[in-house]
Enzyme design. Structure first.
Site, PDB file in Angstrom:
ATOM      1  N   GLU A   1       7.584  -7.689  -6.085  1.00  0.00           N
ATOM      2  CA  GLU A   1       6.572  -7.847  -5.039  1.00  0.00           C
ATOM      3  C   GLU A   1       6.941  -7.076  -3.772  1.00  0.00           C
TER       4      GLU A   1
ATOM      5  N   TYR B   1       8.580  -4.408  -3.530  1.00  0.00           N
ATOM      6  CA  TYR B   1       8.327  -2.982  -3.754  1.00  0.00           C
ATOM      7  C   TYR B   1       6.847  -2.696  -3.863  1.00  0.00           C
TER       8      TYR B   1
ATOM      9  N   HIS C   1       2.289 -18.119   7.718  1.00  0.00           N
ATOM     10  CA  HIS C   1       2.474 -16.771   8.262  1.00  0.00           C
ATOM     11  C   HIS C   1       2.864 -15.809   7.142  1.00  0.00           C
TER      12      HIS C   1
ATOM     13  N   ARG D   1      17.636 -19.419   9.234  1.00  0.00           N
ATOM     14  CA  ARG D   1      16.192 -19.198   9.358  1.00  0.00           C
ATOM     15  C   ARG D   1      15.456 -20.512   9.138  1.00  0.00           C
TER      16      ARG D   1
ATOM     17  N   HIS E   1      19.467 -11.338  -6.535  1.00  0.00           N
ATOM     18  CA  HIS E   1      20.172 -11.105  -5.277  1.00  0.00           C
ATOM     19  C   HIS E   1      19.626 -12.002  -4.168  1.00  0.00           C
ATOM     20  N   HIS E   2      18.526 -12.691  -4.443  1.00  0.00           N
ATOM     21  CA  HIS E   2      18.030 -13.694  -3.489  1.00  0.00           C
ATOM     22  C   HIS E   2      18.715 -15.035  -3.713  1.00  0.00           C
TER      23      HIS E   2
ATOM     24  N   HIS F   1      10.884 -10.072  -6.256  1.00  0.00           N
ATOM     25  CA  HIS F   1      11.488  -8.800  -5.898  1.00  0.00           C
ATOM     26  C   HIS F   1      10.588  -7.611  -6.174  1.00  0.00           C
TER      27      HIS F   1
ATOM     28  N   ASP G   1     -16.201   7.309  -8.625  1.00  0.00           N
ATOM     29  CA  ASP G   1     -16.011   5.952  -8.084  1.00  0.00           C
ATOM     30  C   ASP G   1     -14.819   5.366  -8.808  1.00  0.00           C
TER      31      ASP G   1
ATOM     32  N   TRP H   1       7.354 -19.567   2.038  1.00  0.00           N
ATOM     33  CA  TRP H   1       6.448 -18.870   1.104  1.00  0.00           C
ATOM     34  C   TRP H   1       7.036 -18.839  -0.289  1.00  0.00           C
TER      35      TRP H   1
ATOM     36  N   SER I   1       4.331  10.243   2.303  1.00  0.00           N
ATOM     37  CA  SER I   1       4.483  11.488   1.562  1.00  0.00           C
ATOM     38  C   SER I   1       3.236  12.359   1.658  1.00  0.00           C
TER      39      SER I   1
ATOM     40  N   LYS J   1      14.138   9.498  -1.800  1.00  0.00           N
ATOM     41  CA  LYS J   1      12.868   9.572  -1.069  1.00  0.00           C
ATOM     42  C   LYS J   1      13.101   9.977   0.378  1.00  0.00           C
TER      43      LYS J   1
ATOM     44  N   THR K   1      15.937   5.320  -3.551  1.00  0.00           N
ATOM     45  CA  THR K   1      15.311   5.217  -2.234  1.00  0.00           C
ATOM     46  C   THR K   1      15.852   6.292  -1.308  1.00  0.00           C
TER      47      THR K   1
ATOM     48  N   SER L   1      -7.105 -11.745  -8.234  1.00  0.00           N
ATOM     49  CA  SER L   1      -7.660 -10.618  -7.489  1.00  0.00           C
ATOM     50  C   SER L   1      -6.751  -9.399  -7.598  1.00  0.00           C
ATOM     51  N   SER L   2      -5.452  -9.597  -7.416  1.00  0.00           N
ATOM     52  CA  SER L   2      -4.530  -8.461  -7.475  1.00  0.00           C
ATOM     53  C   SER L   2      -4.527  -7.828  -8.858  1.00  0.00           C
TER      54      SER L   2
HETATM   55  C1  HEA Z   1       4.190  -8.253   5.648  1.00  0.00           C
HETATM   56  C2  HEA Z   1       4.731  -9.304   6.014  1.00  0.00           C
HETATM   57  C3  HEA Z   1       5.065  -9.753   7.405  1.00  0.00           C
HETATM   58  C4  HEA Z   1       4.660  -9.294   8.639  1.00  0.00           C
HETATM   59  C5  HEA Z   1       3.737  -8.153   8.945  1.00  0.00           C
HETATM   60  C6  HEA Z   1       5.294 -10.137   9.600  1.00  0.00           C
HETATM   61  C7  HEA Z   1       5.151 -10.002  10.977  1.00  0.00           C
HETATM   62  C8  HEA Z   1       5.826 -10.764  11.922  1.00  0.00           C
HETATM   63  N1  HEA Z   1       6.690 -11.799  11.670  1.00  0.00           N
HETATM   64 FE1  HEA Z   1       7.169 -12.520   9.851  1.00  0.00          FE
HETATM   65  N2  HEA Z   1       7.662 -13.249   8.006  1.00  0.00           N
HETATM   66  C9  HEA Z   1       7.322 -12.707   6.802  1.00  0.00           C
HETATM   67  C10 HEA Z   1       6.523 -11.597   6.599  1.00  0.00           C
HETATM   68  C11 HEA Z   1       5.922 -10.868   7.617  1.00  0.00           C
HETATM   69  N3  HEA Z   1       6.063 -11.083   8.967  1.00  0.00           N
HETATM   70  C12 HEA Z   1       7.905 -13.457   5.726  1.00  0.00           C
HETATM   71  C13 HEA Z   1       7.772 -13.170   4.235  1.00  0.00           C
HETATM   72  C14 HEA Z   1       8.634 -14.489   6.323  1.00  0.00           C
HETATM   73  C15 HEA Z   1       9.481 -15.564   5.631  1.00  0.00           C
HETATM   74  C16 HEA Z   1       8.756 -16.845   5.618  1.00  0.00           C
HETATM   75  C17 HEA Z   1       9.576 -17.937   5.040  1.00  0.00           C
HETATM   76  O1  HEA Z   1      10.679 -18.183   5.529  1.00  0.00           O
HETATM   77  O2  HEA Z   1       9.099 -18.573   4.087  1.00  0.00           O
HETATM   78  C18 HEA Z   1       8.472 -14.322   7.757  1.00  0.00           C
HETATM   79  C19 HEA Z   1       9.085 -15.138   8.710  1.00  0.00           C
HETATM   80  C20 HEA Z   1       9.096 -14.866  10.076  1.00  0.00           C
HETATM   81  C21 HEA Z   1       9.944 -15.520  11.012  1.00  0.00           C
HETATM   82  C22 HEA Z   1      10.981 -16.561  10.672  1.00  0.00           C
HETATM   83  C23 HEA Z   1      10.415 -17.899  10.694  1.00  0.00           C
HETATM   84  C24 HEA Z   1      11.404 -18.915  10.306  1.00  0.00           C
HETATM   85  O3  HEA Z   1      12.382 -18.613   9.620  1.00  0.00           O
HETATM   86  O4  HEA Z   1      11.190 -20.068  10.707  1.00  0.00           O
HETATM   87  C25 HEA Z   1       9.645 -15.005  12.249  1.00  0.00           C
HETATM   88  C26 HEA Z   1      10.300 -15.423  13.502  1.00  0.00           C
HETATM   89  O5  HEA Z   1      10.334 -14.774  14.440  1.00  0.00           O
HETATM   90  C27 HEA Z   1       8.624 -14.026  12.067  1.00  0.00           C
HETATM   91  C28 HEA Z   1       8.057 -13.259  13.082  1.00  0.00           C
HETATM   92  C29 HEA Z   1       7.149 -12.235  12.865  1.00  0.00           C
HETATM   93  C30 HEA Z   1       6.541 -11.493  13.936  1.00  0.00           C
HETATM   94  C31 HEA Z   1       6.796 -11.696  15.397  1.00  0.00           C
HETATM   95  C32 HEA Z   1       5.708 -10.568  13.340  1.00  0.00           C
HETATM   96  C33 HEA Z   1       4.856  -9.567  14.067  1.00  0.00           C
HETATM   97  O6  HEA Z   1       5.070  -8.282  13.550  1.00  0.00           O
HETATM   98  C34 HEA Z   1       3.415  -9.938  13.998  1.00  0.00           C
HETATM   99  C35 HEA Z   1       2.620  -9.091  14.928  1.00  0.00           C
HETATM  100  C36 HEA Z   1       1.157  -9.354  14.890  1.00  0.00           C
HETATM  101  C37 HEA Z   1       0.502 -10.065  15.783  1.00  0.00           C
HETATM  102  C38 HEA Z   1       1.235 -10.756  16.843  1.00  0.00           C
HETATM  103  C39 HEA Z   1      -0.951 -10.287  15.620  1.00  0.00           C
HETATM  104  C40 HEA Z   1      -1.849  -9.412  16.429  1.00  0.00           C
HETATM  105  C41 HEA Z   1      -1.937  -9.673  17.854  1.00  0.00           C
HETATM  106  C42 HEA Z   1      -2.443 -10.732  18.469  1.00  0.00           C
HETATM  107  C43 HEA Z   1      -2.869 -11.972  17.746  1.00  0.00           C
HETATM  108  C44 HEA Z   1      -2.462 -10.652  19.921  1.00  0.00           C
HETATM  109  C45 HEA Z   1      -3.042 -11.783  20.609  1.00  0.00           C
HETATM  110  C46 HEA Z   1      -4.504 -11.667  20.577  1.00  0.00           C
HETATM  111  C47 HEA Z   1      -5.256 -12.228  21.470  1.00  0.00           C
HETATM  112  C48 HEA Z   1      -4.687 -13.021  22.589  1.00  0.00           C
HETATM  113  C49 HEA Z   1      -6.731 -12.077  21.354  1.00  0.00           C
HETATM  114  N4  HEA Z   1       8.307 -13.959  10.724  1.00  0.00           N
HETATM  115  C1  HEA Z   2       9.016  -4.049   1.699  1.00  0.00           C
HETATM  116  C2  HEA Z   2       9.823  -4.961   1.434  1.00  0.00           C
HETATM  117  C3  HEA Z   2      11.283  -4.821   1.099  1.00  0.00           C
HETATM  118  C4  HEA Z   2      12.039  -3.723   0.739  1.00  0.00           C
HETATM  119  C5  HEA Z   2      11.595  -2.311   0.549  1.00  0.00           C
HETATM  120  C6  HEA Z   2      13.371  -4.218   0.546  1.00  0.00           C
HETATM  121  C7  HEA Z   2      14.434  -3.400   0.150  1.00  0.00           C
HETATM  122  C8  HEA Z   2      15.694  -3.870  -0.170  1.00  0.00           C
HETATM  123  N1  HEA Z   2      16.138  -5.153  -0.060  1.00  0.00           N
HETATM  124 FE1  HEA Z   2      15.082  -6.717   0.684  1.00  0.00          FE
HETATM  125  N2  HEA Z   2      13.945  -8.336   1.116  1.00  0.00           N
HETATM  126  C9  HEA Z   2      12.602  -8.339   1.432  1.00  0.00           C
HETATM  127  C10 HEA Z   2      11.772  -7.233   1.461  1.00  0.00           C
HETATM  128  C11 HEA Z   2      12.169  -5.950   1.126  1.00  0.00           C
HETATM  129  N3  HEA Z   2      13.427  -5.564   0.794  1.00  0.00           N
HETATM  130  C12 HEA Z   2      12.148  -9.658   1.737  1.00  0.00           C
HETATM  131  C13 HEA Z   2      10.731 -10.068   2.114  1.00  0.00           C
HETATM  132  C14 HEA Z   2      13.263 -10.488   1.608  1.00  0.00           C
HETATM  133  C15 HEA Z   2      13.387 -11.977   1.891  1.00  0.00           C
HETATM  134  C16 HEA Z   2      12.587 -12.862   1.066  1.00  0.00           C
HETATM  135  C17 HEA Z   2      12.764 -14.298   1.499  1.00  0.00           C
HETATM  136  O1  HEA Z   2      13.847 -14.855   1.248  1.00  0.00           O
HETATM  137  O2  HEA Z   2      11.824 -14.864   2.087  1.00  0.00           O
HETATM  138  C18 HEA Z   2      14.364  -9.620   1.208  1.00  0.00           C
HETATM  139  C19 HEA Z   2      15.652 -10.091   0.943  1.00  0.00           C
HETATM  140  C20 HEA Z   2      16.647  -9.315   0.411  1.00  0.00           C
HETATM  141  C21 HEA Z   2      17.870  -9.846  -0.112  1.00  0.00           C
HETATM  142  C22 HEA Z   2      18.245 -11.324  -0.190  1.00  0.00           C
HETATM  143  C23 HEA Z   2      18.886 -11.759   1.061  1.00  0.00           C
HETATM  144  C24 HEA Z   2      19.150 -13.212   1.065  1.00  0.00           C
HETATM  145  O3  HEA Z   2      18.225 -14.009   1.097  1.00  0.00           O
HETATM  146  O4  HEA Z   2      20.330 -13.560   1.046  1.00  0.00           O
HETATM  147  C25 HEA Z   2      18.602  -8.772  -0.550  1.00  0.00           C
HETATM  148  C26 HEA Z   2      19.946  -8.879  -1.180  1.00  0.00           C
HETATM  149  O5  HEA Z   2      20.399  -8.055  -1.844  1.00  0.00           O
HETATM  150  C27 HEA Z   2      17.817  -7.582  -0.306  1.00  0.00           C
HETATM  151  C28 HEA Z   2      18.211  -6.299  -0.630  1.00  0.00           C
HETATM  152  C29 HEA Z   2      17.404  -5.170  -0.505  1.00  0.00           C
HETATM  153  C30 HEA Z   2      17.831  -3.838  -0.908  1.00  0.00           C
HETATM  154  C31 HEA Z   2      19.161  -3.442  -1.432  1.00  0.00           C
HETATM  155  C32 HEA Z   2      16.742  -3.030  -0.698  1.00  0.00           C
HETATM  156  C33 HEA Z   2      16.680  -1.561  -1.012  1.00  0.00           C
HETATM  157  O6  HEA Z   2      15.513  -1.239  -1.699  1.00  0.00           O
HETATM  158  C34 HEA Z   2      16.792  -0.713   0.217  1.00  0.00           C
HETATM  159  C35 HEA Z   2      17.061   0.736  -0.148  1.00  0.00           C
HETATM  160  C36 HEA Z   2      17.050   1.644   1.042  1.00  0.00           C
HETATM  161  C37 HEA Z   2      18.113   2.185   1.654  1.00  0.00           C
HETATM  162  C38 HEA Z   2      19.510   1.864   1.223  1.00  0.00           C
HETATM  163  C39 HEA Z   2      17.962   3.077   2.839  1.00  0.00           C
HETATM  164  C40 HEA Z   2      17.678   4.523   2.548  1.00  0.00           C
HETATM  165  C41 HEA Z   2      18.694   5.192   1.717  1.00  0.00           C
HETATM  166  C42 HEA Z   2      19.502   6.202   2.126  1.00  0.00           C
HETATM  167  C43 HEA Z   2      19.409   6.802   3.470  1.00  0.00           C
HETATM  168  C44 HEA Z   2      20.425   6.792   1.122  1.00  0.00           C
HETATM  169  C45 HEA Z   2      21.879   6.606   1.380  1.00  0.00           C
HETATM  170  C46 HEA Z   2      22.270   5.218   1.213  1.00  0.00           C
HETATM  171  C47 HEA Z   2      23.378   4.760   0.639  1.00  0.00           C
HETATM  172  C48 HEA Z   2      24.396   5.564  -0.075  1.00  0.00           C
HETATM  173  C49 HEA Z   2      23.683   3.309   0.747  1.00  0.00           C
HETATM  174  N4  HEA Z   2      16.635  -7.946   0.278  1.00  0.00           N
HETATM  175 CU   LIG Z   3      14.741  -8.613  -3.464  1.00  0.00          CU
END
Ligand code: HEA
Ligand code: HEA
Ligand SMILES: [Cu+2]
Ligand code: CUA
Lengths: 288, 278, 534
Positions: free
Chosen positions: C258, C260, C80, C453, C305-306, C256, C109, C145, C271, C334, C331, C172-173
């Site tokens: 990634e 962003y 997933h 989780r 921080h992870h 990390h 292009d 993942w 924007s 923004k 952030t 590809s990326s």
């Molecule tokens: C961009 C990234 C992204 C997106 C979009 C999503 C989308 C969603 N994620 Fe995901 N998720 C991750 C990135 C993302 N996730 C990552 C990085 C992890 C961590 C994995 C790890 O632990 O290693 C994670 C893990 C994760 C967990 C934790 C699993 C675990 O710890 O065991 C869960 C649990 O609820 C979850 C739920 C969902 C759900 C409900 C959506 C929903 O938003 C999805 C909605 C979309 C659909 C449901 C599909 C479209 C609709 C259909 C298919 C309808 C049916 C169709 C017909 C019947 C024809 N995700």
């Molecule tokens: C699009 C993806 C995305 C983005 C944008 C962010 C944004 C941020 N993330 Fe997140 N993060 C993930 C995707 C993302 N993260 C994923 C996928 C994981 C889990 C991966 C895995 O384990 O599988 C993760 C996990 C993760 C962790 C690890 C947690 C753990 O496993 O224990 C942490 C810890 O610091 C963290 C921090 C942050 C912070 C500080 C930001 C900041 O950039 C957020 C900044 C934004 C704001 C703060 C809000 C707006 C600001 C204001 C309104 C201004 C005023 C605010 C203040 C004065 C505070 N993230």
């Molecule tokens: Cu991070």
């Protein structure tokens, strides 16, 4: 032809990319099944390699024809240059991962296993008596005892070879700009010959390491970083030398002009990059 | 709780969730929705830190969303709003850069203080070596010559499988119970030395505010001093294979003398066991 | 001159429209065709990844094991995430970049059109290999993942396929990113200064740089996994002097930035959209650029921080905690700039605007929970619990995915030449917003209450919120079918004008709707450009 120059050349559809994807499919499928122990995987992989070579010749052939046909204006040329620059940057980052592993092992994990920082108990409970040194096969002495490749001897010669080749390619470049084709082809030839000599020496070094020093890929973290870094570097030198050879053949055929020689320059950049990586290797892998 | 009750419960919950989260949580205030305060000084400090940062976030949210919602309501075309055409203001930019920095500093200081305390595992009263296995824990009391495995308790084990036929609501502490808990004395500084035998595991008990990875080939340290007696439950927190969800942790905090008594029975037990094995 | 050149030359002179049939898609070098393929591919992957999420949510609907075995559950979690991250979100942004960047900067292009085709066609190969692992002995990868060793080394036959498919995604990326950078730096219309570029172009420039910097590092990391598994190296083996945690450092050095990569283009999209529907220029364009650059810079120094629970030395924890907190500042800039853009505007609420507003609200919630995670001592409690799952789905689903939806609605009329069904669009937005919160908000509570989780089954005290989350997930999934409906009926609406919206800025609105196969063969002259831009 002149009107082609004022527009950015956008090629018409091409089948090379899709051939490339099929090649990659065979390649990856082959390697994977082969690693999983299926013998036919090897042949699938070779098919992939063949398709990739076919694709590369075809694709570059097309580009060379277009270039020689005058379809590219300076802006296209600039695109290619920038593309090459960023490609090399991605390669730098690839090597950075392995250099990072080396630094991490030397400055973190090995000292930690020896009990430093917050790892007193790591050493006491799991690896009692292990003293952190470098080089090391780790506390489990994975791969058995080994000796290292000193910085003098072969590696030093190799350094000299690569540095010289850097000079020769620069001479060739100046000759190209000055229109001195004879010097150009001589020094270009010299460059890739030096490149291949380097690769040969590296192979000799590996044989020596395996046969006499018991230094192998599986000699703990030292062997791992040593062979992965020098190995990937060696691969890049090989590719660079092949590229140089092709450029040389094109020079012989009369390709390139003083102001239109992207392929030459790209290869030269690549060669300098390979060179710079070697300097890093020589300092951090062989020397320190 | 019988099967029918469960079904009714499910229906009720379905209904509630459809009504929306706010309602649902108001309706059952007893659902745990926050971190436990825990039973150590540091768990309480961590909790306070968590709440402090949480309230700051709420405050920021209120201000930011407040302004935004005001704008959404007032500055809409259907209300006849005319678009102004300003597009920058250095003052505003400076202000909203500096204020967040100040807020962050306010958070950073206590966070750093707690962090330092968490890392200070010197001078313990008791040291336990914890080893993670796929999928159980092994505890070894460093100076007491006691060691044993701790695995998922029988009732959970029987109910956990697909088609087990059991109703997990009938199992006490489903998936959070073990055959032999870790027993520690109240009020003493307990140091854990964590490592693993196969893959990475992570030892987590929320009430102690401890989560530390158990890494093969490395030993991590952490510590706690429990201020209350009782039974506290946690789980392995690092994905460690198919039964990662089935290696819970139970810590029993007992009074000092009860602990001594327990130690005695244990060393006897181990001695007997050792004899039997010989 | 050879025939190849003659052919190419011809093509150049006459400007063909698209080729017929499958050849058009296999051989194309046209940025619009390639953009379309990217977008369709990512939508398919979104559904595949979403279907897996539904498997996860179905199993978690009630305590006890009902549908799948634990090992399969882990495969679903892993696949997933890999599919959503590398197959849905990233390619979707690249697809938008392909479609829009040349039109926004007045280029004929992409700079390297043939490579553009290749970078797309590697993706089906990569994901074909990855999905094939579901049918292999030992099943698909099940180590999350994040692929941490030593667990990932227990993967069955799928192991090398996992590694190589990651290599291919990286390839590809990188090619896609090189193309985008070169296009932006080298192909702009004559008077499009860097600081005049639209925000979407800017954020993509920065994103592309991040991609080229970190994808090779991921490639290196998985290569080390491969050699540890098959060739006896000891990178991640303590006995050999390596360290399993070293993988985590290398992975998160990629991981990390990634995240962003998955949000900066989203910032760019909103924007573009918020000014259009506020009828006001973007507030603080230049400071937005600096903020995005700061985010990119900081993203390289926060990775650990992870890893607050892996046993890093104290100084390391402190450094990574402070650096991470700092990201809130740019952030915040923004977010504040978006709100200042709306302030005193004359807003209307068409579907793209709704999705953008939803983005600003819900992304901020996700960002704030991110900030909570950054507080190291508290993260010791949050880490690897559902609180983290809640955090990242808030930034990814109503973050990245909402921005993609907004972009699709915003530019769809330009792509197809027809207005989409606005009523359906609004339904799509409101149902998605309701259900996305129902799905992911309760996860905060679960995490705080102690649910880890990546578990297929849980203690009964977590039953209620899990049930809600599962209901929400199904609802959210069904809501996406409205989007499919909108797409299928996209050409049934009224014809769209060239400008489509009332006051959009940017060169893409100066070309006809639908955008012709080739645009800006000659760079737009200053007059046109200014009219579009001022
Ligand atoms: C961009 C990234 C992204 C997106 C979009 C999503 C989308 C969603 N994620 Fe995901 N998720 C991750 C990135 C993302 N996730 C990552 C990085 C992890 C961590 C994995 C790890 O632990 O290693 C994670 C893990 C994760 C967990 C934790 C699993 C675990 O710890 O065991 C869960 C649990 O609820 C979850 C739920 C969902 C759900 C409900 C959506 C929903 O938003 C999805 C909605 C979309 C659909 C449901 C599909 C479209 C609709 C259909 C298919 C309808 C049916 C169709 C017909 C019947 C024809 N995700
Ligand atoms: C699009 C993806 C995305 C983005 C944008 C962010 C944004 C941020 N993330 Fe997140 N993060 C993930 C995707 C993302 N993260 C994923 C996928 C994981 C889990 C991966 C895995 O384990 O599988 C993760 C996990 C993760 C962790 C690890 C947690 C753990 O496993 O224990 C942490 C810890 O610091 C963290 C921090 C942050 C912070 C500080 C930001 C900041 O950039 C957020 C900044 C934004 C704001 C703060 C809000 C707006 C600001 C204001 C309104 C201004 C005023 C605010 C203040 C004065 C505070 N993230
Ligand atoms: Cu991070
Ligand atoms: Cu042990 Cu998870």
């Amino acid at each position: 032809m002149s009107h082609a120059q004022d527009k950015y050349y956008v090629p018409h559809g091409s089948h090379w990319p899709i051939v490339g994807s099929i090649g990659l499919l065979f390649l990856m499928l082959g390697v994977s099944t082969w690693l999983n122990g299926a013998d036919f995987g090897f042949w699938v992989m070779m098919a992939g390699v063949a398709i990739m070579i076919f694709m590369l010749t075809g694709w570059f052939g097309t580009v060379i024809n277009e270039s020689e046909g005058g379809l590219y204006n300076p802006q296209v040329d600039k695109s290619f240059r920038m593309g090459m620059f960023w490609f090399i940057f991605s390669e730098v980052m690839f090597f950075a991962a392995f250099f990072g592993a080396l630094f991490y092992a030397r400055n973190m994990s090995v000292p930690w296993l020896g009990g430093e920082s917050n790892n007193f108990f790591t050493n006491l409970l799991l690896w009692e008596g292990y003293e952190a040194t470098w080089p090391t096969g780790g506390p489990g002495e994975v791969g058995g005892e080994f000796q290292t490749m000193g910085p003098l001897g072969l590696p030093l010669i190799n350094t000299a070879i690569l540095l010289t080749s850097s000079v020769t390619i620069t001479i060739a470049h100046h000759a190209l700009i000055a229109g001195k084709r004879g010097i150009l082809s001589t020094f270009l030839a010299l460059t890739f010959i030096l490149g291949f000599i380097f690769v040969y020496m590296q192979a000799v070094e590996y044989v020596h390491a395996y046969q006499d020093l018991n230094l192998r890929l599986d000699s703990g973290i030292y062997g791992s970083t040593f062979f992965m870094l020098t190995g990937f570097h060696g691969m890049h030198v090989t590719i660079g030398a092949i590229m140089l050879t092709i450029i040389w053949l094109r020079v012989i055929r009369g390709h390139f002009t003083p102001d239109n020689h992207f392929a030459f320059e790209a290869t030269a950049w690549y060669w300098h990059f390979v060179d710079a990586v070697w300097v890093g290797l020589y300092v951090f892998v062989y020397w320190m | 709780m019988g099967a029918t009750t469960v079904n009714n419960l499910m229906l009720r919950k379905l209904f509630l969730s459809l009504l929306g989260l706010g309602w649902a949580s108001a309706a059952s205030a007893d659902w745990a929705i926050n971190m436990p305060r825990g039973i150590t000084e540091l768990s309480q400090e961590t909790f306070d830190l968590h709440m402090m940062v949480f309230w700051w976030c709420v405050a920021i949210g209120v201000v930011v969303f407040g302004v935004m919602i005001y704008s959404l309501l007032k500055h809409r075309k259907s209300k006849g709003a005319e678009a102004a055409q300003f597009s920058h203001s250095t003052t505003a930019e400076v202000v909203w850069t500096i204020i967040p920095v100040i807020i962050l500093l306010i958070m950073a200081v206590p966070a750093a203080e707690t962090m330092i305390k968490l890392e200070d595992s010197r001078d313990p009263d008791l040291t336990v070596v914890v080893t993670g296995y796929q999928w159980k824990w092994h505890y070894k009391y460093q100076d007491q010559d006691i060691d044993y495995y701790s695995t998922l308790a029988m009732p959970s084990l029987k109910a956990r499988f697909k088609d087990s036929g059991a109703d997990v609501f009938d199992v006490d502490n489903y998936l959070l119970d073990v055959d032999r808990p870790l027993v520690v004395p109240k009020g003493k500084k307990v140091r854990l030395l964590l490592t693993a035998n196969d893959v990475i595991h992570s030892w987590w008990v929320p009430d102690l505010a401890i989560k530390k990875d158990a890494i093969p080939g490395m030993v991590n340290e952490t510590w706690f001093r429990a201020l209350e007696t009782g039974t506290f439950r946690g789980q392995c927190a690092e994905l460690c294979g198919k039964d990662h969800g089935y290696m819970p942790i139970v810590v029993e905090v007992v009074e000092e003398d009860a602990f001594q008594a327990w130690l005695d029975t244990q060393s006897e037990g181990s001695a007997q066991l050792a004899q039997a094995e010989n | 001159m050879t025939t190849a050149v003659a052919d190419a030359h011809d093509a150049h002179d006459e400007h063909h429209g698209p080729e017929k049939g499958i050849r058009r898609w296999l051989f194309t070098t046209n940025h619009k065709d390639i953009g379309t393929m990217y977008l369709v591919f990512s939508l398919i992957m979104f559904f595949v990844g979403g279907a897996m999420a539904l498997v996860i949510r179905s199993e978690l609907m009630q305590p006890g094991l009902q549908f799948v075995h634990p090992e399969f559950f882990n495969q679903m979690t892993t696949m997933h995430a890999l599919i959503m991250v590398f197959g849905a979100v990233m390619p979707a942004f690249v697809g938008l970049a392909n479609w829009m960047i040349p039109m926004m900067i007045g280029a004929p292009d992409m700079a390297l059109p043939r490579m553009n085709n290749w970078s797309f066609w590697i993706l089906p190969v990569a994901f074909g290999l990855l999905l094939a692992t579901l049918f292999m002995p030992g099943g698909a990868p099940a180590s999350g993942w994040t692929m941490y060793p030593p667990l990932v080394l227990q993967t069955g036959d799928a192991f090398p396929f996992l590694i190589f498919s990651v290599h291919l995604m990286g390839l590809s990326s990188i090619m896609g990113a090189i193309n985008i950078i070169v296009t932006i730096l080298n192909m702009r219309a004559p008077d499009m200064w860097l600081l005049k570029m639209p925000m979407f172009v800017w954020t993509w420039l920065i994103t592309a740089y991040l991609l080229i910097a970190v994808m090779p590092v991921l490639a290196g990391a998985v290569t080390m996994l491969l050699t540890d598994q098959f060739f006896g190296t000891s990178f991640f083996l303590a006995a050999g002097g390596g360290d399993p945690v070293m993988f985590q450092h290398i992975f998160w050095f990629f991981g990390h930035p990634e995240v962003y990569i998955m949000i900066l283009p989203a910032f760019g999209i909103v924007s573009e959209i918020i000014p259009t529907f506020s009828r006001k220029p973007l507030f603080g364009h230049d400071s937005m650029v600096y903020a995005a650059s700061s985010i990119a810079f900081l993203s390289f120094i926060v990775w650990a921080h992870h890893m607050f629970t892996v046993g890093m030395p104290l100084s390391g924890q402190m450094f990574f905690m402070f650096a991470t907190m700092l990201i809130a500042v740019p952030t915040g800039v923004k977010v504040f700039n978006w709100i200042a853009t709306m302030w005193k505007g004359a807003m209307t609420f068409e579907t793209p605007m709704l999705f953008s507003l939803g983005f600003v609200f819900l992304f901020t919630i996700g960002g704030l929970s991110g900030l909570m995670l950054a507080i190291a001592p508290a993260d010791i409690q949050y880490h690897d619990s559902y609180f983290v799952v809640a955090h990242f789905h808030y930034v990814l689903v109503p973050g990245s995915i909402f921005s993609l939806m907004a972009a699709a609605y915003y530019w769809l009329p330009k792509w197809t030449g027809y207005m989409y069904n606005e009523t359906a669009g609004k339904w799509h937005f409101w149902t998605s917003t309701f259900f996305v919160n129902l799905t992911f908000f309760p996860m905060h509570f679960l995490g705080l209450a102690g649910m880890p989780r990546r578990i297929p089954d849980y203690s009964t005290q977590f039953a209620d919120f899990n049930f809600m989350a599962s209901v929400g997930a199904i609802g959210f999934g069904l809501s996406q079918l409205i989007f499919v409906y909108v797409l299928l009926t996209a050409k049934k609406g009224e014809e769209a004008s060239d400008r489509v919206w009332e006051a959009p800025k940017g060169l893409e609105w100066t070309v006809p709707s639908p955008a012709p196969y080739h645009t800006f063969d000659t760079p737009p002259v200053k007059r046109v450009h200014e009219e579009a831009f001022e």
